[in-house]
Design an enzyme around this catalytic site. Structure first.
Site, mmCIF file in Angstrom:
data_model
loop_
_atom_site.group_PDB
_atom_site.id
_atom_site.type_symbol
_atom_site.label_atom_id
_atom_site.label_comp_id
_atom_site.label_asym_id
_atom_site.label_seq_id
_atom_site.Cartn_x
_atom_site.Cartn_y
_atom_site.Cartn_z
ATOM 1 C CB SER A 115 17.106 -1.536 31.018
ATOM 2 O OG SER A 115 16.106 -0.736 30.415
ATOM 3 C CE LYS A 118 18.260 -3.206 35.294
ATOM 4 N NZ LYS A 118 18.502 -4.523 35.935
#
Length: 254
Positions: free
Chosen positions: A146, A163
């Site tokens: 992300s 992430k």
């Protein structure tokens, strides 16, 4: 004699970005096995759409945060692939399944943290590990990260940091699997209009407008902006891309 289609496994392929990735892969002539958490009906629609494009497809239930279920899941897909192709192997693993958490750092509970950890990091780590024997030499692993691993929006400390962990893990996969010719890369979407997080970006005009205002190309992302990039990474044109983070955000927060 026709060449055998390559096969991709896409987790969370029944909706949103995963659905777009699965269909984009099929348009490249790749067969698809996709997973869904609870919505079999939507998964079956994606399977039908892929089949209408002339590729094989199947959907299997998987809770991407339940590591204990992975052995049974891997057995199921290997049995299916043996029946379909004569071998239990596939070529591309796309770790896409995920959920959202919007919670201030100071208020995030251990239960919330553990749920995000299991789905976004621990699940990816061990599903990839258990799938490794099935991935063909010369295959690809694509992990979905992300933009929130690069820039910070309040409320995403847990999700964004998981992430970040995925991005580091991907470099290790690239290094350790290179001897088998397996490339590992990250695709990091910016904010996208989907039902992710209850349609957080899509349905909240204030958030949508803000994202558009901090994005160089002047709008919020759409699923069609992402799937083709994942599919490209599974083609021969992308064979020399390895250990990389490719952000697909329209130039968000530059």
């Amino acid at each position: 004699m026709a060449t055998k289609s390559k096969i991709a496994l896409v987790t969370g392929g029944s909706r949103g970005l995963g659905r777009n990735m699965a269909i984009a892969l099929a348009k490249k002539g790749i067969d698809v096995v996709l997973t869904y958490n609870s919505n079999r009906i939507e998964a079956d629609k994606v399977v039908a759409e892929i089949q209408s494009l002339g590729q094989k497809a199947a959907a299997f239930q998987l809770n991407a945060g339940n590591v204990k279920s992975f052995d049974e899941f891997v057995d199921k897909i290997s049995t299916y692939l043996k029946e379909q192709t004569g071998a239990p192997n596939f070529d591309f693993l796309i770790n896409n399944a995920g959920t959202a958490l919007y919670a201030p750092f100071a208020e995030t509970t251990e239960e919330q943290f553990d749920e995000v950890l299991n789905i976004h990091y621990k699940g990816v780590f061990f599903l990839t590990q258990k799938a490794l024997p099935l991935i063909n030499n010369g295959g690809r692993i694509i992990n979905i990260s992300s933009g929130l691993a690069r820039f910070a929006f309040p409320g995403s400390s847990t999700y964004g940091s998981m992430k970040g962990a995925i991005e580091v893990l991907t470099r290790y996969l690239a290094k350790e699997l290179g001897a088998r010719g397996i490339a590992a890369n990250v695709v990091a979407p910016g904010a996208i209009e989907t039902d992710f997080g209850g349609g957080h970006v899509r349905d909240n005009k204030e958030i949508n407008d803000h994202v558009a205002s901090v994005t160089a190309l002047g709008r919020v992302g759409l699923p069609d902006d992402i799937g083709g990039v994942v599919a490209f990474l599974c083609t021969e044109d992308a064979k020399w891309i390895n250990g990389q983070r490719i952000e697909v955000s329209g130039g968000m927060m530059l």
